[in-house]
Design a protein around this motif. Structure first.
Motif, PDB file in Angstrom:
ATOM      1  N   ASN A   7       0.818  -1.211   0.000  1.00  0.00           N
ATOM      2  CA  ASN A   7       0.000   0.000   0.000  1.00  0.00           C
ATOM      3  C   ASN A   7       0.854   1.265   0.000  1.00  0.00           C
ATOM      4  OD1 ASN A   7       0.940  -0.036   2.555  1.00  0.00           O
ATOM      5  ND2 ASN A   7      -1.052   0.275   3.562  1.00  0.00           N
ATOM      6  N   GLY A   8       2.016   1.203  -0.610  1.00  0.00           N
ATOM      7  CA  GLY A   8       2.905   2.364  -0.678  1.00  0.00           C
ATOM      8  C   GLY A   8       2.533   3.313  -1.808  1.00  0.00           C
ATOM      9  N   LEU A   9       3.351   4.330  -1.936  1.00  0.00           N
ATOM     10  CA  LEU A   9       3.125   5.363  -2.952  1.00  0.00           C
ATOM     11  C   LEU A   9       3.101   4.771  -4.363  1.00  0.00           C
ATOM     12  CD1 LEU A   9       2.902   8.433  -3.568  1.00  0.00           C
ATOM     13  CD2 LEU A   9       5.397   8.469  -3.746  1.00  0.00           C
ATOM     14  N   SER A  10       3.971   3.772  -4.595  1.00  0.00           N
ATOM     15  CA  SER A  10       4.085   3.254  -5.968  1.00  0.00           C
ATOM     16  C   SER A  10       2.769   2.659  -6.471  1.00  0.00           C
ATOM     17  CB  SER A  10       5.209   2.210  -6.043  1.00  0.00           C
ATOM     18  OG  SER A  10       5.040   1.271  -5.021  1.00  0.00           O
ATOM     19  N   THR A  11       2.004   2.036  -5.589  1.00  0.00           N
ATOM     20  CA  THR A  11       0.719   1.479  -6.002  1.00  0.00           C
ATOM     21  C   THR A  11      -0.235   2.591  -6.432  1.00  0.00           C
ATOM     22  OG1 THR A  11       1.033  -0.238  -4.363  1.00  0.00           O
ATOM     23  CG2 THR A  11      -1.158  -0.050  -5.317  1.00  0.00           C
ATOM     24  N   ARG A  12      -0.290   3.638  -5.610  1.00  0.00           N
ATOM     25  CA  ARG A  12      -1.205   4.743  -5.942  1.00  0.00           C
ATOM     26  C   ARG A  12      -0.778   5.421  -7.243  1.00  0.00           C
ATOM     27  NH1 ARG A  12      -0.493   4.974  -0.544  1.00  0.00           N
ATOM     28  NH2 ARG A  12       0.793   6.841  -0.436  1.00  0.00           N
ATOM     29  N   VAL A  13       0.527   5.581  -7.405  1.00  0.00           N
ATOM     30  CA  VAL A  13       1.035   6.179  -8.640  1.00  0.00           C
ATOM     31  C   VAL A  13       0.659   5.302  -9.839  1.00  0.00           C
ATOM     32  CG1 VAL A  13       3.161   6.656  -9.925  1.00  0.00           C
ATOM     33  CG2 VAL A  13       2.905   7.483  -7.582  1.00  0.00           C
ATOM     34  N   LEU A  14       0.796   4.003  -9.672  1.00  0.00           N
ATOM     35  CA  LEU A  14       0.496   3.074 -10.768  1.00  0.00           C
ATOM     36  C   LEU A  14      -0.980   3.160 -11.153  1.00  0.00           C
ATOM     37  CD1 LEU A  14       1.451   0.750 -12.630  1.00  0.00           C
ATOM     38  CD2 LEU A  14       0.765  -0.832 -10.827  1.00  0.00           C
ATOM     39  N   ILE A  15      -1.862   3.176 -10.145  1.00  0.00           N
ATOM     40  CA  ILE A  15      -3.298   3.237 -10.448  1.00  0.00           C
ATOM     41  C   ILE A  15      -3.656   4.573 -11.099  1.00  0.00           C
ATOM     42  CG2 ILE A  15      -5.632   3.088  -9.459  1.00  0.00           C
ATOM     43  CD1 ILE A  15      -4.091   0.472  -9.314  1.00  0.00           C
ATOM     44  N   ALA A  16      -3.077   5.663 -10.572  1.00  0.00           N
ATOM     45  CA  ALA A  16      -3.333   6.981 -11.174  1.00  0.00           C
ATOM     46  C   ALA A  16      -2.872   6.994 -12.630  1.00  0.00           C
ATOM     47  CB  ALA A  16      -2.619   8.068 -10.377  1.00  0.00           C
ATOM     48  N   ALA A  17      -1.716   6.379 -12.877  1.00  0.00           N
ATOM     49  CA  ALA A  17      -1.176   6.342 -14.240  1.00  0.00           C
ATOM     50  C   ALA A  17      -2.062   5.494 -15.139  1.00  0.00           C
ATOM     51  CB  ALA A  17       0.255   5.797 -14.220  1.00  0.00           C
ATOM     52  N   LEU A  18      -2.516   4.330 -14.624  1.00  0.00           N
ATOM     53  CA  LEU A  18      -3.392   3.466 -15.419  1.00  0.00           C
ATOM     54  C   LEU A  18      -4.693   4.185 -15.772  1.00  0.00           C
ATOM     55  CD1 LEU A  18      -3.059  -0.069 -13.761  1.00  0.00           C
ATOM     56  CD2 LEU A  18      -2.479   0.572 -16.121  1.00  0.00           C
ATOM     57  N   ALA A  19      -5.206   4.950 -14.809  1.00  0.00           N
ATOM     58  CA  ALA A  19      -6.484   5.624 -15.025  1.00  0.00           C
ATOM     59  C   ALA A  19      -6.363   6.761 -16.040  1.00  0.00           C
ATOM     60  CB  ALA A  19      -7.025   6.151 -13.704  1.00  0.00           C
ATOM     61  N   SER A  20      -5.168   7.364 -16.166  1.00  0.00           N
ATOM     62  CA  SER A  20      -5.053   8.539 -17.038  1.00  0.00           C
ATOM     63  C   SER A  20      -4.278   8.264 -18.338  1.00  0.00           C
ATOM     64  CB  SER A  20      -4.397   9.693 -16.275  1.00  0.00           C
ATOM     65  OG  SER A  20      -3.191   9.273 -15.676  1.00  0.00           O
ATOM     66  N   TYR A  21      -3.783   7.047 -18.500  1.00  0.00           N
ATOM     67  CA  TYR A  21      -2.921   6.743 -19.655  1.00  0.00           C
ATOM     68  C   TYR A  21      -3.647   6.842 -20.994  1.00  0.00           C
ATOM     69  CZ  TYR A  21      -0.128   3.783 -22.826  1.00  0.00           C
ATOM     70  OH  TYR A  21       0.572   3.289 -23.891  1.00  0.00           O
ATOM     71  N   PHE A  22      -4.829   6.214 -21.078  1.00  0.00           N
ATOM     72  CA  PHE A  22      -5.473   6.059 -22.386  1.00  0.00           C
ATOM     73  C   PHE A  22      -5.858   7.383 -23.060  1.00  0.00           C
ATOM     74  CE2 PHE A  22      -9.085   4.618 -25.150  1.00  0.00           C
ATOM     75  CZ  PHE A  22      -8.282   3.971 -26.076  1.00  0.00           C
ATOM     76  N   PRO A  23      -6.503   8.328 -22.358  1.00  0.00           N
ATOM     77  CA  PRO A  23      -6.830   9.587 -23.053  1.00  0.00           C
ATOM     78  C   PRO A  23      -5.590  10.300 -23.586  1.00  0.00           C
ATOM     79  CG  PRO A  23      -7.924   9.476 -20.925  1.00  0.00           C
ATOM     80  CD  PRO A  23      -6.994   8.313 -20.988  1.00  0.00           C
ATOM     81  N   ILE A  24      -4.493  10.255 -22.840  1.00  0.00           N
ATOM     82  CA  ILE A  24      -3.275  10.916 -23.312  1.00  0.00           C
ATOM     83  C   ILE A  24      -2.742  10.182 -24.541  1.00  0.00           C
ATOM     84  CG2 ILE A  24      -0.997  11.779 -22.666  1.00  0.00           C
ATOM     85  CD1 ILE A  24      -1.821  11.600 -19.758  1.00  0.00           C
ATOM     86  N   LEU A  25      -2.813   8.852 -24.485  1.00  0.00           N
ATOM     87  CA  LEU A  25      -2.328   8.055 -25.625  1.00  0.00           C
ATOM     88  C   LEU A  25      -3.122   8.383 -26.893  1.00  0.00           C
ATOM     89  CD1 LEU A  25      -0.454   5.556 -26.471  1.00  0.00           C
ATOM     90  CD2 LEU A  25      -2.568   4.246 -26.320  1.00  0.00           C
TER      91      LEU A  25
END
Lengths: 253, 271
Positions: free
Chosen positions: A115-133
């Protein structure tokens, strides 16, 4: 004239809604599950440390995740535009990533990665990746075909073509993607905090819901809305500095 | 230095959905250095394709193109080809002056070493005062003027024009054609114009190349011996009409003469 509304419209709308909510709550139009904005404000004023314990960690994880997603999406879109056969697989992989039900997979990831920062960063990145792509991939082919011919006649190198034509022409669509993705990064982070974190808006939501602390729930809701709007406004502000030609008005006809 | 243009027995075939289409067949064309040539033909006859091969945008399937004794690819690499497209094709994020400077930027030439000063060219095409405007702020005619200035900034050996004013109204078009002749005369370059207007071809050119429809061929070459500078008044002289008639005759040489009761025949043909 064009600058002000873009910056202030979300804020003005929010303030108006707050005033309406305050009036509605005080006159008993809302059930007890809705807090008045003044009560929500009291939550923060009564405990200023709450800001650092909730808003800051959420914003931090969301921003890092958002920037990681932007970097990854730009890299993937660059590869797609340079290597034609890679286009379709990269697009499809993006679709697949974006169709993952994060509500189900996030708890699994928390168990897996912690439950560290890296998990939250990963989920935030997964959630925002597609529109930017999508913005970047469509943007990189947004130049006119005659412009490509012009650059050929002018004997431009591939790098000159990229710098002077492909990238500038991509900016309007790229920023469209960046703006759509900004609130998703916040929501992704909150989702990850729900699944397990020590601090953050998502944690506050869980806690406040359990304690039926209605004003705190609404504080968390309001804060996450404002955060999403702020990240959006940041992307929009950068866009306005970079994509100036879109504001052009005809001088003479 | 203007260069002569020679197109020698050029054949162009395209692959379209598996089948092969003959776009240009044995095209021959000669234009002396410093002259103005016009290619005229119906839509789809391959005249734009021909111009693009002169600009080294495509290669001929067979035959050879020769510009001042060199292949088009060499001229292109030497930044010696000026091309004006039907659409202005300006970069919307660059100001007018920066669009005119684009060929210099790509060729890696500083403004002080520019073959032609961008500010002088902007003056020449009548855009003084609009240097810092963005293309989106200009009318279509003004954008095309900027595109002409851009095409001339490297002082090209050949200036290729693909229906440059085709999208503009008749009045603007006529005015810009007169100006283009003035600009061309001043630049001293060889110009090759693609058009589908008979009057425009005769008004502009020393030599009109008439093309036949698919597969494209140069049907006839017609010399235009009207004096220069050309004026709009010339367009109503008998000699102008005579040359126009010759071009028209060549364009419609292979079509059946229309019957006096043209209505029915034309109606039938349209289908």
């Amino acid at each position: 004239m064009r600058r002000l509304p873009v910056f202030w419209l979300p804020l003005v709308t929010a303030v108006l809604l707050l005033v309406v909510a305050e009036i509605a709550q005080r006159s008993g139009l809302f059930p007890i599950t809705v807090a008045a904005p003044s009560q929500v404000w009291q939550v923060l004023v009564g405990n200023p440390r709450l800001f650092g314990e909730t808003v800051v960690p959420t914003l931090q994880a969301a921003l890092i995740g958002y920037l990681c997603a932007a970097a990854a999406a730009l890299a993937a879109a660059s590869v797609a535009s340079l290597i034609a056969p890679a286009w379709t697989p990269i697009y499809r992989f993006g679709v697949a990533l974006s169709s993952i039900p994060l509500t189900a997979t996030t708890p699994l990831l928390v168990v897996w990665i912690g439950n560290g920062l890296s998990t939250r960063v990963l989920i935030a990145a997964l959630a925002s990746y597609f529109p930017i792509l999508v913005g970047a991939m469509q943007g990189f082919r947004a130049f006119e075909s005659t412009s490509a011919e012009l650059f050929h006649v002018l004997s431009a190198s591939p790098l000159q073509r990229l710098r002077l034509l492909v990238i500038p022409a991509s900016l309007p669509l790229l920023f469209a993607g960046l703006k759509i993705a900004a609130p998703s990064a916040i929501l992704g982070t909150i989702l990850a905090e729900w699944a397990g974190a020590e601090r953050g808006l998502g944690v506050l939501m869980i806690y406040a819901l359990g304690a039926f602390d209605v004003p705190k729930v609404w504080f968390a809701v309001t804060a996450s809305c404002l955060l999403a709007a702020a990240v959006y406004a940041l992307a929009a502000a950068i866009e306005m500095r970079v994509v100036r030609w879109q504001a052009a008005t005809v001088l003479e006809d | 230095m203007p260069a002569s243009i020679a197109v020698l027995d050029v054949i162009k075939r395209f692959q379209m959905r598996g089948s092969e289409v003959l776009a240009l067949d044995q095209v021959r064309l000669k234009l002396d250095a410093g002259r103005f040539g016009a290619i005229i033909g119906p839509s789809g006859c391959g005249k734009s394709t021909l111009l693009r091969m002169v600009a080294d945008l495509f290669e001929p399937t067979d035959g050879r193109i020769d510009i001042g004794g060199a292949p088009p690819s060499r001229l292109r690499r030497e930044h010696a080809i000026g091309f004006v497209f039907q659409s202005p094709t300006l970069l919307p994020w660059r100001t007018v002056i920066d669009n005119v400077r684009l060929p210099l930027r790509i060729a890696g030439i500083s403004e002080s070493n520019a073959p032609r000063k961008p500010t002088d060219l902007i003056d020449l095409v009548g855009l003084k005062g609009f240097e810092q405007a963005l293309p989106g702020q200009l009318s279509g005619g003004m954008q095309q003027r900027a595109a002409i200035a851009r095409a001339l900034v490297m002082n090209p050996q050949v200036l290729l024009l693909d229906e440059p004013f085709g999208a503009l109204d008749e009045i603007t078009r006529q005015r810009l054609n007169t100006e283009l002749l003035r600009i061309w005369a001043e630049s001293g370059t060889t110009a090759l114009l693609v058009t589908h207007s008979i009057a425009e071809a005769v008004f502009m050119a020393d030599r009109v190349f008439v093309m036949s429809p698919r597969p494209g061929r140069i049907e006839t070459t017609i010399e235009v011996d009207l004096p220069r500078p050309r004026t709009l008044g010339m367009m109503s002289t008998p000699s102008f009409h005579a040359i126009e008639g010759a071009v028209r005759g060549a364009l419609f040489a292979h079509e059946a003469p229309e019957a006096p009761e043209a209505g029915a025949a034309a109606g039938a043909k349209l289908q």
